[in-house]
Write a protein that holds these residues in place. Structure first.
Motif, PDB file in Angstrom:
ATOM      1  N   LYS A  37       0.840  -1.198   0.000  1.00 47.79           N
ATOM      2  CA  LYS A  37       0.000   0.000   0.000  1.00 47.79           C
ATOM      3  C   LYS A  37       0.877   1.251   0.000  1.00 47.79           C
ATOM      4  N   PHE A  38       0.278   2.360  -0.444  1.00 49.43           N
ATOM      5  CA  PHE A  38       0.998   3.618  -0.562  1.00 49.43           C
ATOM      6  C   PHE A  38       0.149   4.745   0.018  1.00 49.43           C
ATOM      7  N   ARG A  39       0.771   5.589   0.826  1.00 46.07           N
ATOM      8  CA  ARG A  39       0.108   6.766   1.390  1.00 46.07           C
ATOM      9  C   ARG A  39       0.802   8.031   0.867  1.00 46.07           C
ATOM     10  N   PHE A  40       0.059   8.833   0.107  1.00 47.02           N
ATOM     11  CA  PHE A  40       0.612  10.067  -0.452  1.00 47.02           C
ATOM     12  C   PHE A  40       0.607  11.172   0.598  1.00 47.02           C
ATOM     13  N   ILE A  41       1.470  12.168   0.398  1.00 50.59           N
ATOM     14  CA  ILE A  41       1.474  13.312   1.303  1.00 50.59           C
ATOM     15  C   ILE A  41       0.141  14.051   1.155  1.00 50.59           C
ATOM     16  N   PRO A  42      -0.377  14.640   2.228  1.00 51.41           N
ATOM     17  CA  PRO A  42      -1.663  15.346   2.164  1.00 51.41           C
ATOM     18  C   PRO A  42      -1.616  16.502   1.169  1.00 51.41           C
ATOM     19  N   HIS A  43      -2.756  16.786   0.532  1.00 55.65           N
ATOM     20  CA  HIS A  43      -2.857  17.931  -0.362  1.00 55.65           C
ATOM     21  C   HIS A  43      -4.095  18.742   0.002  1.00 55.65           C
ATOM     22  N   ARG A  44      -4.074  20.003  -0.351  1.00 54.87           N
ATOM     23  CA  ARG A  44      -5.160  20.907   0.015  1.00 54.87           C
ATOM     24  C   ARG A  44      -6.391  20.677  -0.860  1.00 54.87           C
ATOM     25  N   SER A  51      -5.441  13.072   2.234  1.00 54.69           N
ATOM     26  CA  SER A  51      -4.313  12.199   1.932  1.00 54.69           C
ATOM     27  C   SER A  51      -4.808  11.007   1.119  1.00 54.69           C
ATOM     28  N   ASN A  52      -4.366  10.922  -0.123  1.00 52.73           N
ATOM     29  CA  ASN A  52      -4.772   9.804  -0.976  1.00 52.73           C
ATOM     30  C   ASN A  52      -3.981   8.547  -0.647  1.00 52.73           C
ATOM     31  N   GLU A  53      -4.611   7.416  -0.863  1.00 52.94           N
ATOM     32  CA  GLU A  53      -3.971   6.126  -0.646  1.00 52.94           C
ATOM     33  C   GLU A  53      -4.128   5.267  -1.891  1.00 52.94           C
ATOM     34  N   ALA A  54      -3.164   4.409  -2.120  1.00 54.85           N
ATOM     35  CA  ALA A  54      -3.230   3.440  -3.216  1.00 54.85           C
ATOM     36  C   ALA A  54      -3.081   2.049  -2.631  1.00 54.85           C
ATOM     37  N   GLY A  55      -3.978   1.163  -3.029  1.00 48.52           N
ATOM     38  CA  GLY A  55      -4.000  -0.175  -2.449  1.00 48.52           C
ATOM     39  C   GLY A  55      -3.081  -1.167  -3.116  1.00 48.52           C
ATOM     40  N   ASN A  56      -2.439  -0.754  -4.214  1.00 47.49           N
ATOM     41  CA  ASN A  56      -1.515  -1.647  -4.917  1.00 47.49           C
ATOM     42  C   ASN A  56      -0.590  -0.802  -5.793  1.00 47.49           C
ATOM     43  N   PRO A  57       0.487  -1.396  -6.324  1.00 51.29           N
ATOM     44  CA  PRO A  57       1.446  -0.630  -7.127  1.00 51.29           C
ATOM     45  C   PRO A  57       0.841   0.004  -8.373  1.00 51.29           C
ATOM     46  N   GLN A  58      -0.124  -0.669  -9.013  1.00 54.85           N
ATOM     47  CA  GLN A  58      -0.723  -0.116 -10.214  1.00 54.85           C
ATOM     48  C   GLN A  58      -1.462   1.188  -9.907  1.00 54.85           C
ATOM     49  N   GLU A  59      -2.243   1.184  -8.816  1.00 49.95           N
ATOM     50  CA  GLU A  59      -2.944   2.405  -8.414  1.00 49.95           C
ATOM     51  C   GLU A  59      -1.951   3.505  -8.060  1.00 49.95           C
ATOM     52  N   TRP A  60      -0.881   3.152  -7.384  1.00 52.65           N
ATOM     53  CA  TRP A  60       0.148   4.125  -7.023  1.00 52.65           C
ATOM     54  C   TRP A  60       0.724   4.798  -8.256  1.00 52.65           C
ATOM     55  N   PHE A  61       1.090   4.008  -9.256  1.00 49.92           N
ATOM     56  CA  PHE A  61       1.701   4.580 -10.444  1.00 49.92           C
ATOM     57  C   PHE A  61       0.709   5.452 -11.201  1.00 49.92           C
ATOM     58  N   ARG A  62      -0.536   5.017 -11.311  1.00 52.98           N
ATOM     59  CA  ARG A  62      -1.536   5.826 -12.006  1.00 52.98           C
ATOM     60  C   ARG A  62      -1.711   7.179 -11.336  1.00 52.98           C
ATOM     61  N   TYR A  63      -1.722   7.188 -10.007  1.00 59.61           N
ATOM     62  CA  TYR A  63      -1.906   8.459  -9.309  1.00 59.61           C
ATOM     63  C   TYR A  63      -0.662   9.339  -9.434  1.00 59.61           C
ATOM     64  N   CYS A  64       0.511   8.730  -9.424  1.00 59.58           N
ATOM     65  CA  CYS A  64       1.736   9.500  -9.651  1.00 59.58           C
ATOM     66  C   CYS A  64       1.695  10.178 -11.016  1.00 59.58           C
ATOM     67  N   MET A  65       1.257   9.460 -12.033  1.00 60.44           N
ATOM     68  CA  MET A  65       1.156  10.026 -13.374  1.00 60.44           C
ATOM     69  C   MET A  65       0.111  11.141 -13.406  1.00 60.44           C
ATOM     70  N   LYS A  66      -0.983  10.950 -12.707  1.00 61.19           N
ATOM     71  CA  LYS A  66      -2.035  11.979 -12.647  1.00 61.19           C
ATOM     72  C   LYS A  66      -1.506  13.259 -12.007  1.00 61.19           C
ATOM     73  N   LYS A  67      -0.627  13.105 -11.021  1.00 56.39           N
ATOM     74  CA  LYS A  67      -0.029  14.263 -10.348  1.00 56.39           C
ATOM     75  C   LYS A  67       1.066  14.918 -11.188  1.00 56.39           C
ATOM     76  N   GLY A  68       1.455  14.281 -12.286  1.00 54.00           N
ATOM     77  CA  GLY A  68       2.478  14.845 -13.159  1.00 54.00           C
ATOM     78  C   GLY A  68       3.888  14.449 -12.795  1.00 54.00           C
TER      79      GLY A  68
END
Length: 271
Positions: A37-44, A51-68
């Motif tokens: 699992k992955f816990r992102f730093i909080p955002h406003r 604070s967004n969370e990802a339950g697996n590596p695929q979700e983590w990578f997708r959210y990283c890409m979404k954040k740029g």
């Protein structure tokens, strides 16, 4: 190779390959891992911080890409305060570095917890902001010559203090670096060997690093060899060679995983 470092390397390699090829993020979870699992730093948000969370590596990578995300790297120190601790969990001190287009730089630290009911590990990555990061991200050079050299020297030293088994291990790693023989499919304990998707030379560097990484707990290079070296008055040789081996192992892995070309930010924005 320490399982914690291996997992980070495989995650970073999968992410960098997906960014480079624009193909699907492909990561295969280790058989000894129950969850990641992955816990992102909080955002406003309009309602405060989230604070967004990802339950697996695929979700983590997708959210990283979404954040740029602009770049993803593997980082690890070249030396540690106590090599004897490297056989335990949560002391590896490696991390994932993420660089975003808005100049935000963060790093991810993993916590491993063993779940007795499953007899597997639960892993959770927490993201932290890197305040005042360097303007240029670290780059790593091919250290294969230095790696070969220390493997030969520490192999001879292992023989001198009566540990030919370790000497053979170091010579085996040297042979792999020299392109001798095929990389096997399984470790001696029967566990499958999973390697990152990188060039043949880098695969050999990565696998040789795994073979030569003899730092652990009971039965490791940290156990009886230092006492044997002490009895022969070779304490300094043991320390210097061991420190150099750890350094070259980690430099080889840093180069093998990180030094693949990524499209720059402007190129990706145009697509």
């Amino acid at each position: 190779m320490n399982g914690e470092m291996h997992q980070i390397c495989m995650l970073v390699n999968a992410a960098r390959n997906s960014i480079t090829t624009k193909k699907e993020f492909i990561y295969r979870c280790e058989e000894y891992v129950n969850s990641i699992k992955f816990r992102f730093i909080p955002h406003r948000t309009l309602f405060g911080e989230k604070s967004n969370e990802a339950g697996n590596p695929q979700e983590w990578f997708r959210y990283c890409m979404k954040k740029g995300v602009y770049d993803i790297k593997f980082l690890t120190p070249l030396q540690v305060p106590d090599r004897a601790l490297l056989g335990f969990s949560n002391v590896n001190r490696s991390c994932i570095l993420t660089v975003y287009k808005d100049n935000l730089v963060t790093y991810w630290i993993a916590t491993w917890e063993f779940e007795k009911s499953q007899q597997k590990w639960n892993v959770e990555y927490q993201e932290y902001k890197w305040d005042n990061p360097p303007s240029i991200m670290p780059q790593f050079e091919n250290n294969i010559k230095e790696f070969r050299d220390i493997l030969l020297r520490i192999g001879e030293f292992a023989d001198q203090i009566g540990f030919k088994n370790f000497g053979d291990t170091f010579r085996n790693a040297h042979g792999i670096l020299s392109g001798k023989g095929e990389i096997p499919d399984k470790y001696p304990n029967g566990r499958p060997i999973h390697l990152p998707d990188i060039s043949e030379e880098k695969k050999r560097m990565f696998y040789a690093s795994s073979v030569a990484d003899v730092f652990g707990a009971m039965g490791s290079w940290n156990d009886s060899p230092p006492y044997a070296a002490h009895k022969k008055g070779m304490d300094d040789d043991y320390e210097n060679l061991s420190n150099e081996l750890l350094k070259q192992i980690r430099l080889a892995v840093l180069y093998a995983i990180n030094e693949t070309a990524l499209p720059d930010a402007e190129e990706r924005d145009m697509e």
